[in-house]
Design an enzyme around this catalytic site. Structure first.
Site, PDB file in Angstrom:
ATOM      1  N   HIS A 185       0.813  -1.223   0.000  1.00 35.77           N
ATOM      2  CA  HIS A 185       0.000   0.000   0.000  1.00 35.77           C
ATOM      3  C   HIS A 185       0.846   1.272   0.000  1.00 35.77           C
ATOM      4  O   HIS A 185       0.365   2.339  -0.324  1.00 35.77           O
ATOM      5  CB  HIS A 185      -1.021  -0.012   1.143  1.00 35.77           C
ATOM      6  CG  HIS A 185      -0.457   0.315   2.480  1.00 35.77           C
ATOM      7  ND1 HIS A 185       0.291  -0.567   3.209  1.00 35.77           N
ATOM      8  CD2 HIS A 185      -0.521   1.440   3.230  1.00 35.77           C
ATOM      9  CE1 HIS A 185       0.651  -0.014   4.345  1.00 35.77           C
ATOM     10  NE2 HIS A 185       0.167   1.215   4.387  1.00 35.77           N
ATOM     11  N   GLU A 223       6.474   4.797  13.792  1.00 34.48           N
ATOM     12  CA  GLU A 223       5.069   4.701  14.211  1.00 34.48           C
ATOM     13  C   GLU A 223       4.984   4.946  15.709  1.00 34.48           C
ATOM     14  O   GLU A 223       5.851   4.493  16.461  1.00 34.48           O
ATOM     15  CB  GLU A 223       4.526   3.312  13.898  1.00 34.48           C
ATOM     16  CG  GLU A 223       4.435   3.037  12.421  1.00 34.48           C
ATOM     17  CD  GLU A 223       3.778   1.698  12.164  1.00 34.48           C
ATOM     18  OE1 GLU A 223       2.545   1.665  12.104  1.00 34.48           O
ATOM     19  OE2 GLU A 223       4.505   0.698  12.061  1.00 34.48           O
ATOM     20  N   HIS A 247       7.780  -2.108   2.235  1.00 37.21           N
ATOM     21  CA  HIS A 247       7.529  -0.667   2.113  1.00 37.21           C
ATOM     22  C   HIS A 247       8.824   0.141   1.942  1.00 37.21           C
ATOM     23  O   HIS A 247       8.943   0.980   1.059  1.00 37.21           O
ATOM     24  CB  HIS A 247       6.795  -0.137   3.340  1.00 37.21           C
ATOM     25  CG  HIS A 247       5.510  -0.849   3.632  1.00 37.21           C
ATOM     26  ND1 HIS A 247       4.704  -1.364   2.655  1.00 37.21           N
ATOM     27  CD2 HIS A 247       4.885  -1.118   4.807  1.00 37.21           C
ATOM     28  CE1 HIS A 247       3.633  -1.925   3.212  1.00 37.21           C
ATOM     29  NE2 HIS A 247       3.731  -1.787   4.519  1.00 37.21           N
ATOM     30  N   LYS A 337       8.171   0.635  15.961  1.00 37.00           N
ATOM     31  CA  LYS A 337       6.881   0.950  16.593  1.00 37.00           C
ATOM     32  C   LYS A 337       7.158   1.583  17.951  1.00 37.00           C
ATOM     33  O   LYS A 337       8.244   1.432  18.511  1.00 37.00           O
ATOM     34  CB  LYS A 337       6.054  -0.317  16.753  1.00 37.00           C
ATOM     35  CG  LYS A 337       5.585  -0.868  15.387  1.00 37.00           C
ATOM     36  CD  LYS A 337       4.417  -1.814  15.528  1.00 37.00           C
ATOM     37  CE  LYS A 337       4.015  -2.450  14.216  1.00 37.00           C
ATOM     38  NZ  LYS A 337       3.166  -1.605  13.364  1.00 37.00           N
TER      39      LYS A 337
HETATM   40  C1  BG6 Z   1       1.502  -2.300   7.376  1.00 39.30           C
HETATM   41  C2  BG6 Z   1       2.187  -2.977   8.534  1.00 39.30           C
HETATM   42  O1  BG6 Z   1       1.894  -2.884   6.167  1.00 39.30           O
HETATM   43  O2  BG6 Z   1       1.848  -0.935   7.379  1.00 39.30           O
HETATM   44  C3  BG6 Z   1       1.812  -2.315   9.845  1.00 39.30           C
HETATM   45  O3  BG6 Z   1       1.823  -4.349   8.564  1.00 39.30           O
HETATM   46  C4  BG6 Z   1       2.071  -0.829   9.772  1.00 39.30           C
HETATM   47  O4  BG6 Z   1       2.524  -2.893  10.927  1.00 39.30           O
HETATM   48  C5  BG6 Z   1       1.441  -0.243   8.536  1.00 39.30           C
HETATM   49  O5  BG6 Z   1       1.506  -0.251  10.937  1.00 39.30           O
HETATM   50  C6  BG6 Z   1       1.855   1.198   8.356  1.00 39.30           C
HETATM   51  O6  BG6 Z   1       1.126   1.751   7.308  1.00 39.30           O
HETATM   52  P1  BG6 Z   1       0.870   3.301   7.230  1.00 39.30           P
HETATM   53  O7  BG6 Z   1       0.182   3.509   5.938  1.00 39.30           O
HETATM   54  O8  BG6 Z   1       0.065   3.662   8.423  1.00 39.30           O
HETATM   55  O9  BG6 Z   1       2.239   3.919   7.277  1.00 39.30           O
END
Ligand code: BG6
Length: 486
Positions: A185, A223, A247, A337
């Site tokens: 994503h 995060e 990511h 995290k």
């Molecule tokens: C997900 C992870 O792919 O991405 C999560 O599994 C993480 O652990 C999340 O919190 C973070 O996504 P975003 O879009 O909030 O940065």
């Protein structure tokens, strides 16, 4: 060329009662409807275990999307979705479920005049990807005799090189590569896609985007939240698999890649994979010296975490991309995290000027120019530079030129899933992982996974929640005479 459009189709979501569907997929569909990007003959079919009826499923989803949007839903837009939202319950390994699906799909298509284009979304735990793919293939639902059949596979795609290959072989039994959309994503985020626009739609940055002018690149995915209720998944994954291998590597490839010969999916993906292939393989001693793992204090008390778990919630590392453009330039990556704030950014730090020409003045040192790509929140780009402080003496101060998405384009940040769902319906695989990219990512992290697996005794550093990780992560930078930007 005309703008792409999403084909009329049915989105079939496996795992339709789970978090991903509630928090991301349906809100993304709602946002697409708000923007008028959904085709007229579109429908959604949710598939999950809970034995609830369609009316209840619709009511639950309405409440969820309302909660995520944080404001009352546009009644007309939601009604459009609700009128096209269906539900079937069953066990994913039961062939009878797929017979029911076929009947339901026929019914939906007749009602909405939808051609037999099916987009299957695997929003299920990874150990079910193969099961669902096999059942779909056996029931004939993946055959493209009429209409198209595509599958979106969520991450994680495997747990290491070997399991990723095995999963791929499983999927390929009933699907062609062109039908498989491996989703990440991050690639749907506007600011991530903007890296390409920034680099290749402007003349002034690209000439400096290399080892002659860049001192180093640092990337942070921070995060504030902890593992929350995802302990069962996370404890088996850890930060390296959860964020870095997918990511962060995707963002790194966009920052590091050569200009593609066109923006066609294969041309872009060809350049991206080369970046991962060029990453200097880490030796066991590199892992000890240049990779840091840590766990936040209290992690093992979180729900569904194994007692004494050694899973990392923080990773920092130094990598080199051994190619003509980047040889010798470190890329520092860190993610964790329970850090002080939610923040994803890439900072490209340029070399300082070769000479301090301000010797007779109070200026003792010059700050480097830093280009910061803020991926979230507060999406934007800024460039820092030195400016003279007004007055009779020569004094310098670091100032910034700043571009903010929200201020300039007046848009709301999206989930990232809107673009990706749209692209899958339009048949554009550019922003999805090709299998060689997935494998190349695993190959980079495999030495780390191996070294950590072999070492079952060294203590894992912990860090207090709300801090920037362990001191070892700072040392990774200070040893090289550099520092993280907090
Ligand atoms: C997900 C992870 O792919 O991405 C999560 O599994 C993480 O652990 C999340 O919190 C973070 O996504 P975003 O879009 O909030 O940065």
């Amino acid at each position: 060329m005309s703008n792409p459009h999403a084909d009329p189709s049915v989105l079939v979501i496996f795992g339709a009662s789970g978090d991903l569907t509630r928090h991301k997929l349906l809100p993304a569909i709602y946002n697409l409807a708000e923007e008028g990007h959904l085709p007229e003959a579109f429908a959604i079919l949710g598939v999950a275990r809970p034995k609830i009826d369609e009316a209840e499923y619709r009511a639950q989803m309405r409440a969820q999307v309302r909660a995520i949007e944080g404001e009352p839903l546009d009644a007309d837009k939601w009604k459009r979705i609700e009128d096209r939202l269906y539900y079937v319950s069953g066990e994913f390994n039961d062939p009878a479920l797929y017979d029911r699906l076929k009947e339901k799909l026929d019914e939906i298509r007749a009602r909405h005049h939808t051609p037999p284009n099916y987009l299957f979304y695997f929003a299920v735990p990874p150990d079910l990807f193969g099961t669902v793919a096999n059942q779909l293939a056996q029931s004939g639902l993946t055959k493209e005799d009429e209409g198209w059949r595509r599958v979106i596979v969520e991450k994680p795609f495997g747990y290491d090189v070997e399991s990723a290959r095995a999963l791929n072989a499983e999927l390929r039994k009933g699907l062609h590569e062109s039908q498989i959309y491996r989703i990440d994503h991050y690639l749907g985020k506007e600011t991530v896609q903007n890296i390409l626009a920034f680099r290749f739609a402007n003349g002034i940055f690209e000439p400096t985007w290399n080892r002659r002018y860049v001192d180093h690149v640092q990337m942070t995915v921070a995060e504030e939240a902890g593992v929350e209720h995802r302990g069962a998944y996370y404890d088996k994954a850890g930060a390296l698999r959860d964020i870095v291998q997918n990511h962060m590597f995707q963002v790194m490839t966009l920052v590091g890649m050569e200009p593609p010969i066109s923006f066609r999916a294969e041309d872009v993906r060809d350049e991206k994979v080369k970046v991962l292939h060029a990453v200097a393989p880490l030796t066991a001693s590199d892992v000890t010296q240049h990779v840091v793992r840590a766990q936040y204090a209290g992690y093992t008390k979180e729900p569904n975490i194994a007692p004494g778990s050694r899973t990392e919630t923080f990773v920092a590392m130094r990598l080199f991309i051994d190619n003509w453009r980047w040889a010798g330039i470190p890329f520092y990556l860190r993610t964790g995290k329970r850090l002080p704030k939610r923040m994803t950014e890439v900072a490209v730090q340029f070399n300082c000027p070769p000479l301090l020409l301000f010797r007779e003045t109070s200026v003792r040192a010059l700050g480097p120019n830093v280009l910061i790509i803020r991926i979230q929140p507060d999406e934007g780009i800024s460039l820092s530079f030195e400016a003279k402080v007004p007055g009779p003496f020569v004094r310098l101060k670091t100032v910034t030129m700043d571009f903010s998405y929200a201020e300039y384009f007046k848009t709301e940040p999206t989930t990232g899933y809107e673009t990706l769902l749209f692209d899958a319906m339009a048949g554009d695989q550019t922003l999805f992982h090709r299998m060689d990219i997935v494998e190349a990512g695993w190959q980079v992290v495999q030495p780390i996974l191996d070294a950590w697996k072999a070492d079952t005794t060294s203590p894992i550093p912990t860090y207090e929640t709300g801090t920037w990780g362990p001191t070892e992560a700072d040392m990774l930078m200070t040893r090289d005479g550099r520092a993280w930007r907090d």
